[in-house]
Write an enzyme that holds these catalytic residues in place. Structure first.
Site, PDB file in Angstrom:
ATOM      1  N   LYS A   1       0.840  -1.210   0.000  1.00  0.00           N
ATOM      2  CA  LYS A   1       0.000   0.000   0.000  1.00  0.00           C
ATOM      3  C   LYS A   1       0.874   1.259   0.000  1.00  0.00           C
ATOM      4  CE  LYS A   1      -3.497   2.836   0.606  1.00  0.00           C
ATOM      5  NZ  LYS A   1      -4.554   3.133  -0.325  1.00  0.00           N
TER       6      LYS A   1
ATOM      7  N   LYS B   1       0.061  11.575   5.739  1.00  0.00           N
ATOM      8  CA  LYS B   1       0.380  10.450   6.641  1.00  0.00           C
ATOM      9  C   LYS B   1       1.028   9.305   5.851  1.00  0.00           C
ATOM     10  CE  LYS B   1      -2.904   7.650   6.870  1.00  0.00           C
ATOM     11  NZ  LYS B   1      -3.588   6.418   6.583  1.00  0.00           N
TER      12      LYS B   1
HETATM   13  P1  NAD Z   1     -12.268   8.820   7.635  1.00  0.00           P
HETATM   14  O1  NAD Z   1     -11.554   9.765   8.522  1.00  0.00           O
HETATM   15  O2  NAD Z   1     -13.327   9.332   6.714  1.00  0.00           O
HETATM   16  O3  NAD Z   1     -12.925   7.646   8.497  1.00  0.00           O
HETATM   17  C1  NAD Z   1     -12.413   7.152   9.691  1.00  0.00           C
HETATM   18  C2  NAD Z   1     -13.573   6.839  10.619  1.00  0.00           C
HETATM   19  O4  NAD Z   1     -13.068   6.233  11.796  1.00  0.00           O
HETATM   20  C3  NAD Z   1     -14.352   8.078  11.065  1.00  0.00           C
HETATM   21  O5  NAD Z   1     -15.732   7.845  10.842  1.00  0.00           O
HETATM   22  C4  NAD Z   1     -14.044   8.212  12.545  1.00  0.00           C
HETATM   23  O6  NAD Z   1     -15.157   8.696  13.295  1.00  0.00           O
HETATM   24  C5  NAD Z   1     -13.759   6.768  12.907  1.00  0.00           C
HETATM   25  N1  NAD Z   1     -12.886   6.630  14.067  1.00  0.00           N
HETATM   26  C6  NAD Z   1     -11.671   7.191  14.279  1.00  0.00           C
HETATM   27  N2  NAD Z   1     -11.160   6.789  15.441  1.00  0.00           N
HETATM   28  C7  NAD Z   1     -12.067   5.948  15.985  1.00  0.00           C
HETATM   29  C8  NAD Z   1     -12.115   5.196  17.185  1.00  0.00           C
HETATM   30  N3  NAD Z   1     -11.127   5.275  18.083  1.00  0.00           N
HETATM   31  N4  NAD Z   1     -13.196   4.417  17.410  1.00  0.00           N
HETATM   32  C9  NAD Z   1     -14.202   4.357  16.509  1.00  0.00           C
HETATM   33  N5  NAD Z   1     -14.223   5.040  15.351  1.00  0.00           N
HETATM   34  C10 NAD Z   1     -13.162   5.823  15.102  1.00  0.00           C
HETATM   35  O7  NAD Z   1     -11.131   8.075   6.797  1.00  0.00           O
HETATM   36  P2  NAD Z   1     -11.296   7.233   5.425  1.00  0.00           P
HETATM   37  O8  NAD Z   1     -11.097   8.153   4.268  1.00  0.00           O
HETATM   38  O9  NAD Z   1     -12.508   6.371   5.495  1.00  0.00           O
HETATM   39  O10 NAD Z   1      -9.974   6.335   5.509  1.00  0.00           O
HETATM   40  C11 NAD Z   1      -9.842   5.246   6.422  1.00  0.00           C
HETATM   41  C12 NAD Z   1      -8.527   4.538   6.140  1.00  0.00           C
HETATM   42  O11 NAD Z   1      -8.525   4.048   4.795  1.00  0.00           O
HETATM   43  C13 NAD Z   1      -7.291   5.446   6.283  1.00  0.00           C
HETATM   44  O12 NAD Z   1      -6.223   4.718   6.810  1.00  0.00           O
HETATM   45  C14 NAD Z   1      -7.019   5.862   4.838  1.00  0.00           C
HETATM   46  O13 NAD Z   1      -5.649   6.183   4.649  1.00  0.00           O
HETATM   47  C15 NAD Z   1      -7.433   4.603   4.084  1.00  0.00           C
HETATM   48  N6  NAD Z   1      -7.887   4.801   2.699  1.00  0.00           N
HETATM   49  C16 NAD Z   1      -8.714   5.850   2.365  1.00  0.00           C
HETATM   50  C17 NAD Z   1      -9.119   5.996   1.038  1.00  0.00           C
HETATM   51  C18 NAD Z   1     -10.009   7.140   0.597  1.00  0.00           C
HETATM   52  O14 NAD Z   1     -10.124   7.376  -0.602  1.00  0.00           O
HETATM   53  N7  NAD Z   1     -10.651   7.871   1.495  1.00  0.00           N
HETATM   54  C19 NAD Z   1      -8.706   5.086   0.059  1.00  0.00           C
HETATM   55  C20 NAD Z   1      -7.913   4.001   0.449  1.00  0.00           C
HETATM   56  C21 NAD Z   1      -7.499   3.870   1.764  1.00  0.00           C
END
Ligand code: NAD
Length: 296
Positions: free
Chosen positions: A171, A239
């Site tokens: 990744k 990050k």
């Molecule tokens: P986001 O910030 O939209 O979602 C994270 C969620 O986790 C939020 O709803 C938050 O409330 C929740 N959260 C955080 N800490 C928490 C805890 N302690 N307990 C319960 N819930 C908690 O992020 P995202 O865009 O959905 O990305 C999530 C992961 O996937 C990241 O590591 C990101 O790098 C990866 N990712 C994102 C994408 C994208 O396009 N957005 C694509 C591939 C990978």
């Protein structure tokens, strides 16, 4: 019916949980901010008020959280998954975190009787909605096989890439390629605009040649429209590029272009753009070129 405890209903987690419900899984979700849980229940999922409630009866536990400290806290904290999930359950972390943290969590989980996979994804929000993610999985091959139905509900390209942590290393390479490509697409578009070329026509023909890429196809229009709603937030890519540069240093590998693009992503964040989509690199290239959105 397989019960899944799902933690983290963000941009990616929400549609992934919806696809698991559509595939027939019983999905009990917990999220730090409760608004997302209502939408989850509307789609046929169940909600929990804490991590323990989400994982207590689960066969499979899924985490989709922002960063390494979040996953460490949710898995190992006193109110966390390792303290409350059923022994033997399969824990799949889809978040993008540091490879060495995935290795440590898998070791600790194994000692506590769990099976742990790191399974970061690529394909963005659109890929999550369409159930068309690329999923790069690290961990035990038998655990990978056991997770097949879950992966198939979420992705189209699903590959076991090696032992624990390998999914995260792949990744990191993915994020290096995406950031570098975004930057070059942004530079090409600013260059084309400065020459008053029809950018739609240019993107069409570029997409059919060796310069074509998913980044070009998916992001060019949003860049040209200055539509930087996320998507994938700059702060998350910042990050990820930190993970890339740290892992490269550890391995003794030089990534000169990666280092430059890491600085550029960091600059967008430093200017207050952390919550914008990573296509906001386009705005930085315009700024560096002394161009404003109204000039063309
Ligand atoms: P986001 O910030 O939209 O979602 C994270 C969620 O986790 C939020 O709803 C938050 O409330 C929740 N959260 C955080 N800490 C928490 C805890 N302690 N307990 C319960 N819930 C908690 O992020 P995202 O865009 O959905 O990305 C999530 C992961 O996937 C990241 O590591 C990101 O790098 C990866 N990712 C994102 C994408 C994208 O396009 N957005 C694509 C591939 C990978």
């Amino acid at each position: 019916m397989t019960t899944i405890g799902f933690i983290g209903l963000g941009i990616m987690g929400r549609p992934m949980a919806a696809n698991l419900i559509a595939a027939g899984f019983d999905v009990v979700a917990y999220n730090r901010s409760p608004a997302a849980l209502e939408a989850h229940v509307d789609k046929g999922g169940r909600r929990a008020d804490d991590i323990a409630g989400a994982v207590r009866d689960a066969d499979v536990v899924i985490t989709m959280l922002p960063d390494s400290p979040d996953v460490i806290q949710v898995l190992t904290g006193p109110a966390g998954v390792f303290s409350h999930a059923r022994s033997g359950s399969l824990i799949i972390d889809f978040s993008t975190i540091k490879p060495e943290v995935s290795v440590e969590l898998a070791d600790e989980g194994r000692r506590k009787g769990f099976r742990v996979l790191d399974a970061p994804v690529s394909g963005g929000e659109q890929g999550a909605i369409e159930g068309a993610l690329s999923i790069m999985v690290g961990g035990d091959p038998a655990d990978f096989a056991a997770a097949g139905d879950v992966f198939n509900a979420l992705g189209k390209t699903i590959v076991h890439v090696g032992p624990s942590g390998s999914g995260q290393t792949v990744k990191a390479a993915n994020q290096l390629i995406v950031a570098g490509t975004l930057e070059l697409v942004a530079e090409a578009l600013v260059f084309l605009q400065a020459h008053q070329v029809d950018t739609d026509a240019a993107v069409k023909v570029l997409s059919g040649g060796l310069a074509g890429s998913t980044v070009l196809t998916r992001k060019a229009a949003a860049m040209l429209a200055h539509d930087f709603r996320p998507g994938f937030r700059i702060e998350l890519h910042d990050k990820d590029l930190g993970i890339v540069t740290e892992a490269a240093r550890r391995a003794g590998v030089a990534l000169p272009l990666g280092a430059v693009v890491a600085q550029l992503v960091g600059a967008v964040k430093a200017q207050g753009g952390g919550a914008l989509d990573h296509s906001a690199l386009f705005g930085l290239v315009e700024q560096l070129s002394g161009r404003t959105p109204t000039e063309d």
